[in-house]
Design a protein around this motif. Structure first.
Motif, PDB file in Angstrom:
ATOM      1  N   MET A 151       5.556  28.744  26.888  1.00  0.00           N
ATOM      2  CA  MET A 151       5.694  27.172  27.460  1.00  0.00           C
ATOM      3  C   MET A 151       6.758  26.607  26.780  1.00  0.00           C
ATOM      4  N   LEU A 152       7.355  27.385  25.560  1.00  0.00           N
ATOM      5  CA  LEU A 152       8.259  26.568  24.481  1.00  0.00           C
ATOM      6  C   LEU A 152       9.565  26.876  25.052  1.00  0.00           C
ATOM      7  N   LEU A 153      10.376  26.066  24.716  1.00  0.00           N
ATOM      8  CA  LEU A 153      11.936  26.159  24.686  1.00  0.00           C
ATOM      9  C   LEU A 153      12.418  26.643  23.426  1.00  0.00           C
ATOM     10  N   SER A 154      11.811  25.831  22.317  1.00  0.00           N
ATOM     11  CA  SER A 154      12.322  26.003  20.826  1.00  0.00           C
ATOM     12  C   SER A 154      11.006  25.636  20.143  1.00  0.00           C
ATOM     13  N   ARG A 155      11.270  25.884  18.828  1.00  0.00           N
ATOM     14  CA  ARG A 155      10.335  25.387  17.840  1.00  0.00           C
ATOM     15  C   ARG A 155      10.848  25.662  16.400  1.00  0.00           C
ATOM     16  N   LYS A 156      10.258  24.763  15.580  1.00  0.00           N
ATOM     17  CA  LYS A 156      10.886  24.821  14.185  1.00  0.00           C
ATOM     18  C   LYS A 156       9.624  24.213  13.366  1.00  0.00           C
ATOM     19  N   ASN A 157       9.730  24.276  12.090  1.00  0.00           N
ATOM     20  CA  ASN A 157       8.573  23.682  11.216  1.00  0.00           C
ATOM     21  C   ASN A 157       9.370  23.622   9.903  1.00  0.00           C
ATOM     22  N   GLN A 158       8.678  22.796   9.007  1.00  0.00           N
ATOM     23  CA  GLN A 158       8.803  22.269   7.670  1.00  0.00           C
ATOM     24  C   GLN A 158       7.676  22.492   6.676  1.00  0.00           C
ATOM     25  N   LEU A 159       7.841  22.837   5.528  1.00  0.00           N
ATOM     26  CA  LEU A 159       6.954  22.553   4.508  1.00  0.00           C
ATOM     27  C   LEU A 159       7.040  21.457   3.648  1.00  0.00           C
ATOM     28  N   LEU A 160       6.184  20.430   3.590  1.00  0.00           N
ATOM     29  CA  LEU A 160       6.392  19.039   2.908  1.00  0.00           C
ATOM     30  C   LEU A 160       5.366  18.872   1.733  1.00  0.00           C
ATOM     31  N   LEU A 161       6.026  18.122   0.768  1.00  0.00           N
ATOM     32  CA  LEU A 161       5.000  17.390  -0.182  1.00  0.00           C
ATOM     33  C   LEU A 161       5.040  16.059   0.029  1.00  0.00           C
ATOM     34  N   GLU A 162       3.920  15.227  -0.417  1.00  0.00           N
ATOM     35  CA  GLU A 162       3.669  13.744  -0.370  1.00  0.00           C
ATOM     36  C   GLU A 162       4.199  13.097  -1.525  1.00  0.00           C
ATOM     37  N   PHE A 163       4.951  12.226  -1.244  1.00  0.00           N
ATOM     38  CA  PHE A 163       5.544  11.044  -2.091  1.00  0.00           C
ATOM     39  C   PHE A 163       4.173  10.707  -2.932  1.00  0.00           C
ATOM     40  N   SER A 164       4.350  10.539  -4.396  1.00  0.00           N
ATOM     41  CA  SER A 164       3.105   9.997  -5.101  1.00  0.00           C
ATOM     42  C   SER A 164       2.674   8.563  -4.764  1.00  0.00           C
ATOM     43  N   PHE A 165       3.994   7.808  -4.325  1.00  0.00           N
ATOM     44  CA  PHE A 165       3.457   6.257  -4.164  1.00  0.00           C
ATOM     45  C   PHE A 165       3.426   5.954  -2.630  1.00  0.00           C
ATOM     46  N   TRP A 166       3.202   6.857  -1.978  1.00  0.00           N
ATOM     47  CA  TRP A 166       2.813   6.621  -0.480  1.00  0.00           C
ATOM     48  C   TRP A 166       1.348   6.598  -0.231  1.00  0.00           C
ATOM     49  N   ASN A 167       0.745   5.853   0.938  1.00  0.00           N
ATOM     50  CA  ASN A 167      -0.653   6.072   1.307  1.00  0.00           C
ATOM     51  C   ASN A 167      -0.787   7.397   1.593  1.00  0.00           C
ATOM     52  N   GLU A 168      -1.909   8.175   1.406  1.00  0.00           N
ATOM     53  CA  GLU A 168      -2.176   9.271   2.040  1.00  0.00           C
ATOM     54  C   GLU A 168      -2.776   9.101   3.345  1.00  0.00           C
ATOM     55  N   PRO A 169      -2.192   9.924   4.263  1.00  0.00           N
ATOM     56  CA  PRO A 169      -2.660  10.024   5.715  1.00  0.00           C
ATOM     57  C   PRO A 169      -4.187  10.291   5.995  1.00  0.00           C
ATOM     58  N   VAL A 170      -4.739   9.256   6.566  1.00  0.00           N
ATOM     59  CA  VAL A 170      -6.357   9.388   6.608  1.00  0.00           C
ATOM     60  C   VAL A 170      -6.543   9.003   8.285  1.00  0.00           C
ATOM     61  N   PRO A 171      -7.766   9.544   8.714  1.00  0.00           N
ATOM     62  CA  PRO A 171      -7.724   9.261  10.272  1.00  0.00           C
ATOM     63  C   PRO A 171      -7.862   7.883  10.491  1.00  0.00           C
ATOM     64  N   ARG A 172      -7.426   7.088  11.528  1.00  0.00           N
ATOM     65  CA  ARG A 172      -7.466   5.764  11.822  1.00  0.00           C
ATOM     66  C   ARG A 172      -7.868   5.675  13.141  1.00  0.00           C
ATOM     67  N   PRO A 173      -8.551   4.530  13.578  1.00  0.00           N
ATOM     68  CA  PRO A 173      -8.901   4.365  14.922  1.00  0.00           C
ATOM     69  C   PRO A 173      -7.527   3.590  15.843  1.00  0.00           C
ATOM     70  N   GLY A 174      -7.563   3.699  17.131  1.00  0.00           N
ATOM     71  CA  GLY A 174      -6.483   3.437  17.969  1.00  0.00           C
ATOM     72  C   GLY A 174      -6.926   2.256  18.681  1.00  0.00           C
ATOM     73  N   PRO A 175      -6.225   2.008  19.633  1.00  0.00           N
ATOM     74  CA  PRO A 175      -5.107   2.580  20.267  1.00  0.00           C
ATOM     75  C   PRO A 175      -3.661   2.466  19.319  1.00  0.00           C
ATOM     76  N   ASN A 176      -2.824   3.322  18.940  1.00  0.00           N
ATOM     77  CA  ASN A 176      -1.646   2.940  17.993  1.00  0.00           C
ATOM     78  C   ASN A 176      -0.725   3.891  18.518  1.00  0.00           C
ATOM     79  N   ILE A 177       0.698   3.323  18.257  1.00  0.00           N
ATOM     80  CA  ILE A 177       1.851   4.488  18.453  1.00  0.00           C
ATOM     81  C   ILE A 177       2.216   4.651  17.282  1.00  0.00           C
ATOM     82  N   TYR A 178       2.911   5.618  16.947  1.00  0.00           N
ATOM     83  CA  TYR A 178       3.403   6.199  15.716  1.00  0.00           C
ATOM     84  C   TYR A 178       5.080   6.430  15.705  1.00  0.00           C
TER      85      TYR A 178
END
Length: 277
Positions: A151-178
């Motif tokens: 089903m794919l035309l192309s794909r790519k990925n990256q390995l990341l680390l989290e900035f120390s001063f940012w919020n940690e991403p945790v589940p949140r209720p919606g609806p939201n856009i991101y």
């Protein structure tokens, strides 16, 4: 031109410096003139005592993140979403896999017919290797990858680390856009970016819009990703405009913009299975 500049400098220089400057103007070695002039304008870079990953990442966790971009054939997007929603939660919920699905989205504005997935590996690279090894033995996942690949035309990925001063991403209720804002920085500027954003992030917390901030380790390097949540596009506009009324925000923007080579914004809609609703 260089000689004229040096002569004018010599005329304005204190008497004790004029002999040295006269020597420069009479030299026939062009590279020496260029080198001296460049030294007036080239910014000196402070030596670093440690890798920026150690200076900027959170010390209390050893989590590694994987960000995936899948460009899907337009006629296959609905089927792609369906099989992802059937299979990905099984990996996310399986206790024997040390990974968590942070969020999964389709791009609404930006690159079209694109799926974006964000995974967290608790335990860093060993956890990533463990998950990949187990998935290779998982017959359902192998069949899923084969079907998905068609089903794919192309794909790519990256390995990341989290900035120390940012919020940690945790589940949140919606609806939201991101909104995923991605910045390609000039090589060598990651520490500067981190120093400025450690102060800037406090201007962007009023509406709980800051979800997570990451920087790349493998894949496209010197990449920064900021993930934001909003109720809708108007809320996004109002929240971003409000930051400009806070003293200090404009100064931080002024100093971070020159660090950027390219930038991109994606507005994304979460799938039903996304922990970030």
């Amino acid at each position: 031109m260089a000689v004229r500049v040096l002569r004018s400098l010599g005329a304005a220089a204190p008497p004790r410096l004029r002999p040295a400057l006269r020597g420069l103007t009479t030299s026939t070695t062009r590279p020496r003139e260029d080198s001296w002039l460049k030294s007036l304008f080239v910014r000196k870079v402070d030596p670093r005592k440690d890798a920026h990953s150690n200076l900027l990442a959170k010390k209390e966790t050893s989590s590694l993140y994987k960000l995936q971009f899948h460009n899907v054939k337009p006629e296959c997007l609905e089927a792609y979403n369906k099989i992802c929603q059937e299979v990905l939660p099984k990996i996310h919920e399986e206790k024997h896999y040390p990974c968590t699905l942070v969020g999964t989205w389709n791009t609404w504005y930006g690159e079209q017919d694109q799926a974006v997935h964000l995974w967290r590996y608790e335990g860093g690279y060993p956890a990533l290797n463990e998950v990949m090894s187990k998935l290779r033995e998982n017959k359902e996942f192998v069949a899923f990858r084969k079907e998905r690949g068609n089903m794919l035309l192309s794909r790519k990925n990256q390995l990341l680390l989290e900035f120390s001063f940012w919020n940690e991403p945790v589940p949140r209720p919606g609806p939201n856009i991101y909104e995923l804002r991605s910045y390609q920085l000039r090589p060598g500027t990651m520490i500067e970016w981190g120093n400025y954003w450690a102060r800037a992030i406090r201007f962007r917390q009023d509406n709980d819009e800051a979800v997570g901030g990451f920087f790349s380790q493998i894949g496209q390097l010197y990449m920064v990703h900021h993930l934001w949540a909003y109720k809708d596009l108007q809320s996004r506009e109002d929240t971003r405009n409000a930051a400009w009324h806070k003293h200090g925000w404009e100064e931080l923007v002024y100093y971070t913009v020159p660090l950027i080579q390219e930038m991109e914004s994606r507005i994304m809609i979460p799938l039903k299975i996304s922990p970030l609703k």
